[in-house]
Design an enzyme around this catalytic site. Structure first.
Site, PDB file in Angstrom:
ATOM      1  N   HIS A 183     -57.555   7.335 -24.817  1.00 59.10           N
ATOM      2  CA  HIS A 183     -57.216   6.518 -25.833  1.00 59.10           C
ATOM      3  C   HIS A 183     -57.423   7.032 -27.474  1.00 59.10           C
ATOM      4  O   HIS A 183     -56.595   6.690 -28.191  1.00 59.10           O
ATOM      5  CB  HIS A 183     -57.841   5.123 -25.821  1.00 59.10           C
ATOM      6  N   ASN A 194     -53.788   0.286 -23.350  1.00 59.20           N
ATOM      7  CA  ASN A 194     -53.253  -0.680 -24.195  1.00 59.20           C
ATOM      8  C   ASN A 194     -51.745  -0.722 -24.426  1.00 59.20           C
ATOM      9  O   ASN A 194     -50.956  -1.533 -24.710  1.00 59.20           O
ATOM     10  CB  ASN A 194     -54.096  -0.843 -25.559  1.00 59.20           C
ATOM     11  N   HIS A 195     -50.965   0.572 -24.284  1.00 59.86           N
ATOM     12  CA  HIS A 195     -49.562   0.620 -24.321  1.00 59.86           C
ATOM     13  C   HIS A 195     -48.795   0.468 -23.228  1.00 59.86           C
ATOM     14  O   HIS A 195     -47.587   0.898 -23.344  1.00 59.86           O
ATOM     15  CB  HIS A 195     -49.221   1.918 -25.296  1.00 59.86           C
ATOM     16  N   GLU A 225     -49.479   6.407 -21.356  1.00 55.18           N
ATOM     17  CA  GLU A 225     -49.362   5.338 -21.897  1.00 55.18           C
ATOM     18  C   GLU A 225     -48.196   5.642 -23.025  1.00 55.18           C
ATOM     19  O   GLU A 225     -47.693   4.568 -23.744  1.00 55.18           O
ATOM     20  CB  GLU A 225     -50.490   4.325 -22.270  1.00 55.18           C
ATOM     21  N   ASN A 226     -48.163   6.541 -23.737  1.00 49.60           N
ATOM     22  CA  ASN A 226     -47.634   7.027 -24.825  1.00 49.60           C
ATOM     23  C   ASN A 226     -46.424   8.059 -24.410  1.00 49.60           C
ATOM     24  O   ASN A 226     -45.812   8.602 -25.305  1.00 49.60           O
ATOM     25  CB  ASN A 226     -48.213   7.884 -26.064  1.00 49.60           C
ATOM     26  N   HIS A 277     -60.072   3.575 -20.748  1.00 44.24           N
ATOM     27  CA  HIS A 277     -59.294   3.885 -21.875  1.00 44.24           C
ATOM     28  C   HIS A 277     -60.194   2.907 -22.990  1.00 44.24           C
ATOM     29  O   HIS A 277     -59.664   1.618 -22.799  1.00 44.24           O
ATOM     30  CB  HIS A 277     -58.059   3.109 -21.610  1.00 44.24           C
ATOM     31  N   ASP A 319     -53.734  11.499 -22.752  1.00 50.80           N
ATOM     32  CA  ASP A 319     -52.630  10.588 -22.975  1.00 50.80           C
ATOM     33  C   ASP A 319     -51.364  11.873 -23.454  1.00 50.80           C
ATOM     34  O   ASP A 319     -51.470  12.424 -24.375  1.00 50.80           O
ATOM     35  CB  ASP A 319     -52.846   9.890 -24.323  1.00 50.80           C
ATOM     36  N   HIS A 373     -57.248  10.316 -28.320  1.00 48.66           N
ATOM     37  CA  HIS A 373     -56.250  11.390 -28.368  1.00 48.66           C
ATOM     38  C   HIS A 373     -56.788  12.687 -29.112  1.00 48.66           C
ATOM     39  O   HIS A 373     -56.045  13.184 -29.756  1.00 48.66           O
ATOM     40  CB  HIS A 373     -55.231  10.940 -29.505  1.00 48.66           C
TER      41      HIS A 373
HETATM   42 FE   FE2 Z   1     -53.060   6.866 -26.174  1.00 43.66          FE
HETATM   43 FE   FE2 Z   2     -54.350   3.598 -26.151  1.00 47.64          FE
END
Ligand code: FE2
Ligand code: FE2
Length: 270
Positions: A178, A67-68, A39-40, A153, A8, A180
Site C-alpha cells: 500500500h 483499498n483500490h 490493486e493499481n 495492506h 503493488d 508503494h
Molecule cells: Fe497500492
Molecule cells: Fe492501497
C-alpha cells in the site's frame, strides 16, 4: 518452497516491468509460487478482467489487492468466480469475493494466501487481526498449508509491524503493501516468520508513489484538484521479496528484489 511476492503493480509501466523481468526471475530463483498485489494494475486504479488475465499469463499465480480493489466496477462481475484474485478479508461479510484461499505451488505443496487491510488512517473495516487469526486457526501452518503468506495492506508502519509479530511463528511471510516504497527491514522474526514492512511498488519512481508528479504536487500546494491522477510513465522498478521456506513452512530466508527502472538494483544470489 521458493516464493516471490511482488508489490503493488501500478499501471502499464508496472505491468511492463513485471512482464519483462518475471520470466527471468522464475528461472534464476527457481520459483515455485508467485503472488502480486494488483490493486493499481489497471491505469493505477483497480483490476480489470483483461489486466488480470495478462498477469496470470506471465506467471503470477495469485493477485492480492487493497483499498483500490473495487475501483474498476467490472470486477464485481467476475470476482466471485475467480478464486485467484483476493480482496481484503476484513470487508463486511456480505462483500463479494474472498480474502483468503489455498492454492497449489509448482511443487504440489499448498499455499494459503491471506489479504487484509489496516484500519489506521484507512477506512473503518472489521478487525484485521481477528480476520487473520481466523484464517490461520482454520488452516494452520504445517497442517492445512505448507506455506502461508499474509499481505497486510496498510498505511501505518506500526499496524504492519504489529501484524508481523501477531503472525510470528504461524505464517511463512507477512508482507506489507500500500505505501508503494520498499522498506529496508527484511528480516526473519524470532518465531520464524519472514517480514518486510512494505514490498514497494512496481512503478516509475520518478513520481509520487507511482503517480505522475504534477497532480499530487498541485493538490499539496494549492488544495485544488486538477483532475485524475495517472501513473508516471517512465521505466518502472519491479519491487518485491523472495522467500524460501524451511522446516514446518517457516522462513529460511528473505531477500528484497528490485529490478529495472531507477531504484538501486538487488537480486538475491542463488
Ligand atoms: Fe497500492
Ligand atoms: Fe492501497
Amino acid at each position: 518452497m521458493r516464493i516471490l511476492f511482488i508489490g503493488d503493480i501500478v499501471g502499464r509501466p508496472g505491468r511492463e516491468v513485471v512482464a519483462a523481468e518475471l520470466p527471468g526471475l522464475v528461472d534464476r530463483l527457481k520459483l515455485d509460487f508467485v503472488i502480486a498485489n494488483a490493486e493499481n494494475a489497471a491505469g493505477g486504479f483497480g483490476i480489470t478482467r483483461a489486466v488480470a488475465s495478462d498477469l496470470f499469463a506471465i506467471g503470477i499465480d495469485v493477485l492480492t489487492s487493497g483499498n483500490h480493489w473495487l475501483d474498476q466496477r467490472e470486477i464485481l462481475a467476475f470476482i466471485d468466480d475467480e478464486d485467484r484474485i483476493l480482496r481484503p478479508r476484513n470487508y463486511p461479510a456480505r462483500t463479494p469475493g474472498r480474502g483468503a484461499n489455498v492454492y497449489q505451488a509448482k511443487t504440489g505443496e499448498r499455499v494459503l494466501v491471506v489479504n487484509v487491510m489496516g484500519r489506521v488512517f484507512m477506512d473503518a473495516l472489521d478487525d484485521p487481526f481477528a480476520a487473520v487469526d481466523q484464517e490461520l486457526s482454520a488452516c494452520p501452518l504445517g497442517e492445512g498449508a505448507d506455506a502461508i503468506v499474509v499481505d497486510v495492506h496498510a498505511e501505518a508502519s506500526s499496524e504492519k509491524m504489529g501484524m508481523g509479530h501477531f503472525c510470528d511463528g504461524r505464517a511463512s511471510l507477512v508482507i506489507g503493501t500500500h505505501t508503494h516504497v520498499p522498506t529496508a527491514d527484511a528480516q526473519i522474526l524470532p518465531g520464524g516468520t519472514a517480514f518486510q514492512l512494505d514490498a514497494g511498488a512496481c512503478a516509475d519512481y520518478d513520481s509520487v508513489i507511482g503517480m505522475d508528479k504534477e497532480e499530487p504536487l498541485q493538490r499539496f500546494t494549492t488544495k485544488i484538484s486538477g483532475g485524475r491522477m495517472k501513473p508516471a510513465d517512465g521505466p518502472a522498478t519491479l519491487c518485491g521479496v523472495y522467500v524460501e521456506t524451511g522446516p514446518r513452512g517457516l522462513a529460511a530466508r528473505i531477500d528484497p528484489v528490485r529490478v529495472g527502472g531507477r531504484l538501486k538494483q538487488t537480486i538475491p544470489g542463488v
